[in-house]
Design a protein around this motif. Structure first.
Motif, PDB file in Angstrom:
ATOM      1  N   LEU A   6      35.448 118.675  55.042  1.00 42.89           N
ATOM      2  CA  LEU A   6      35.100 117.691  56.059  1.00 42.89           C
ATOM      3  C   LEU A   6      33.602 117.446  55.997  1.00 42.89           C
ATOM      4  CD1 LEU A   6      37.906 118.751  57.009  1.00 42.89           C
ATOM      5  CD2 LEU A   6      37.089 118.489  59.356  1.00 42.89           C
TER       6      LEU A   6
ATOM      7  N   LEU B 186      39.621 107.819  57.841  1.00 40.43           N
ATOM      8  CA  LEU B 186      39.558 109.123  57.183  1.00 40.43           C
ATOM      9  C   LEU B 186      40.651 109.301  56.138  1.00 40.43           C
ATOM     10  CD1 LEU B 186      38.798 111.367  60.299  1.00 40.43           C
ATOM     11  CD2 LEU B 186      37.190 110.684  58.516  1.00 40.43           C
TER      12      LEU B 186
ATOM     13  N   LEU C 257      47.555 116.441  54.932  1.00 38.92           N
ATOM     14  CA  LEU C 257      47.012 115.677  56.054  1.00 38.92           C
ATOM     15  C   LEU C 257      48.125 115.400  57.056  1.00 38.92           C
ATOM     16  CD1 LEU C 257      44.832 113.014  54.179  1.00 38.92           C
ATOM     17  CD2 LEU C 257      44.099 115.215  55.131  1.00 38.92           C
TER      18      LEU C 257
ATOM     19  N   ILE D   7      44.577 115.269  62.266  1.00 40.04           N
ATOM     20  CA  ILE D   7      43.705 114.268  62.880  1.00 40.04           C
ATOM     21  C   ILE D   7      44.384 113.753  64.138  1.00 40.04           C
ATOM     22  CG2 ILE D   7      42.444 112.114  62.554  1.00 40.04           C
ATOM     23  CD1 ILE D   7      42.698 112.610  59.511  1.00 40.04           C
ATOM     24  N   SER D   8      43.754 114.005  65.285  1.00 36.64           N
ATOM     25  CA  SER D   8      44.309 113.540  66.560  1.00 36.64           C
ATOM     26  C   SER D   8      43.486 112.408  67.149  1.00 36.64           C
ATOM     27  CB  SER D   8      44.398 114.700  67.558  1.00 36.64           C
ATOM     28  OG  SER D   8      43.101 115.153  67.923  1.00 36.64           O
TER      29      SER D   8
ATOM     30  N   ILE E 204      40.745 117.512  63.840  1.00 39.05           N
ATOM     31  CA  ILE E 204      39.717 116.533  64.181  1.00 39.05           C
ATOM     32  C   ILE E 204      40.129 115.839  65.471  1.00 39.05           C
ATOM     33  CG2 ILE E 204      38.480 114.478  63.420  1.00 39.05           C
ATOM     34  CD1 ILE E 204      39.097 115.316  60.535  1.00 39.05           C
TER      35      ILE E 204
ATOM     36  N   VAL F 243      44.587 119.507  57.289  1.00 40.08           N
ATOM     37  CA  VAL F 243      43.737 118.768  58.218  1.00 40.08           C
ATOM     38  C   VAL F 243      44.641 117.985  59.166  1.00 40.08           C
ATOM     39  CG1 VAL F 243      41.962 117.009  58.512  1.00 40.08           C
ATOM     40  CG2 VAL F 243      41.850 118.571  56.561  1.00 40.08           C
TER      41      VAL F 243
ATOM     42  N   LEU G 149      48.897 113.628  61.274  1.00 43.58           N
ATOM     43  CA  LEU G 149      48.403 112.826  62.391  1.00 43.58           C
ATOM     44  C   LEU G 149      49.190 113.153  63.652  1.00 43.58           C
ATOM     45  CD1 LEU G 149      48.344 109.326  60.627  1.00 43.58           C
ATOM     46  CD2 LEU G 149      46.430 110.920  60.857  1.00 43.58           C
TER      47      LEU G 149
ATOM     48  N   ALA H 216      41.356 107.413  62.711  1.00 39.01           N
ATOM     49  CA  ALA H 216      42.082 108.238  61.744  1.00 39.01           C
ATOM     50  C   ALA H 216      42.285 107.490  60.431  1.00 39.01           C
ATOM     51  CB  ALA H 216      43.429 108.652  62.330  1.00 39.01           C
TER      52      ALA H 216
END
Length: 348
Positions: free
Chosen positions: A152, A178, A317, A168-169, A14, A166, A319, A175
């Motif tokens: 998603l 989510l 998940l 998430i950037s 993402i 997943v 990041l 973030a």
């Protein structure tokens, strides 16, 4: 320790800024199925460029430097391809009391012919692989954990997935929304990484700026000593943009930006133009304007440096992004690249 992903796994990324693209590139090049999502019309994030009828302007990152050996190898490849080039070479410190040449001997680079050329190249090379795809204009609004993986859900309630992992950037505040229902540790990490806002203005002129005493007429960038204005960048001096008219990016001071955060773009554009006039010598008059404008970056850069590079949870998940390091272009790439390496089981 993460269980390494294999070619049987699928990953959703993402955010298709530099960190997300760097992560996706590592994963897809190792045969993992990757799908990137971005809410904007194209990839790039804060390395995107604004196109106007007569000029293209970079409104966030203007240039970047290299400190890390891994990033240097990537930069060397991009130079050879032609999507970046050295810039600037003529920089000044600007104030109402005068302009002084700056030279910190640090080589810097910019995208050619625009900053977004780098992220466009990464996106194109990534989606050329049969196991990778990029979906734009798709804001992801929620995640759902199912027995067979992650789903998603976008703003139109369209569902994508399932995915085994997943990444998430997106900036930490986005973030956090989510991950909060699923991973308290990652949500807390997002909360800790406060963000600074920044206004960026632009001004396009009918004619070149007049020469200034003791200043190279081909000057390219100036750091401004002004309460509102932080940086002046001449876009037409960047590689591949020599044919466009005088076109300035005007980056605001962070403190000033946050006091003006909810102001209109029209007011901000005028205030930054006034600030520009105040740091020019009194004898220098601006040529006729073609247009001015402004863009608000609500999450422009981290408020403080961090040393994590990336974070991941036990449920699939993870990041990444410059907020996990120190806010530079290099930090964004390293964060995504090294998370990708960690996900395939390489020691980083």
């Amino acid at each position: 320790m993460l269980a390494p992903l294999s070619t049987d796994h699928s990953v959703a990324v993402i955010g298709a800024g530099l960190a997300g693209l760097a992560c996706g590139q590592v994963l897809a090049s190792h045969g993992i199925n990757v799908m990137l999502f971005d809410k904007a019309r194209g990839p790039g994030g804060r390395m995107s460029s604004k196109r106007r009828p007569s000029a293209t302007l970079d409104l966030a990152a203007q240039a970047f430097s290299v400190r890390d050996a891994d990033f240097q190898r990537a930069v060397d490849e991009w130079i050879a391809i032609g999507c970046i080039a050295p810039w600037p070479s003529r920089t000044y410190q600007a104030s109402s009391s005068g302009w002084q040449a700056l030279n910190d001997s640090l080589q810097r680079y910019t995208g050619a012919p625009r900053m977004s050329a780098l992220t466009r190249h990464l996106a194109d090379s990534l989606t050329a692989l049969p196991n990778a795809a990029l979906t734009t204009s798709t804001p992801i609004a929620a995640l759902k954990q199912m027995p067979n993986g992650w789903l998603l859900v976008d703003a139109d309630n369209t569902v994508y997935g399932p995915f085994d992992q997943v990444v998430i950037s997106a900036p930490p505040p986005q973030a956090q929304a989510l991950v909060a229902p699923w991973d308290a540790k990652l949500a807390a990490a997002c909360e800790e990484r406060k963000q600074r806002a920044c206004w960026a203005g632009w001004a396009i002129f009918d004619e070149p700026l007049p020469p200034m005493p003791s200043v190279d007429p081909e000057w390219q960038m100036a750091r401004a000593d002004h309460p509102a204005l932080r940086l002046i960048s001449r876009n037409q001096t960047k590689p591949g943009r020599e044919s466009q008219p005088e076109s300035l990016s005007l980056l605001a001071q962070l403190d000033w930006s946050e006091t003006q955060l909810e102001q209109s773009t029209e007011v901000i554009a005028e205030q930054l133009l006034t600030a520009l006039k105040s740091v020019l010598p009194r004898s220098v008059l601006l040529p006729p304007l073609t247009e001015i404008g402004a863009h608000r970056w609500r999450y422009a850069q981290p408020a403080a440096p961090h040393n994590d590079t990336y974070l991941y949870g036990s449920s699939g998940l993870a990041l990444c992004g410059d907020s996990f390091r120190d806010g530079r272009v290099e930090d964004a790439w390293l964060s995504g690249h090294r998370l990708g390496q960690a996900l395939i089981g390489r020691s980083v």
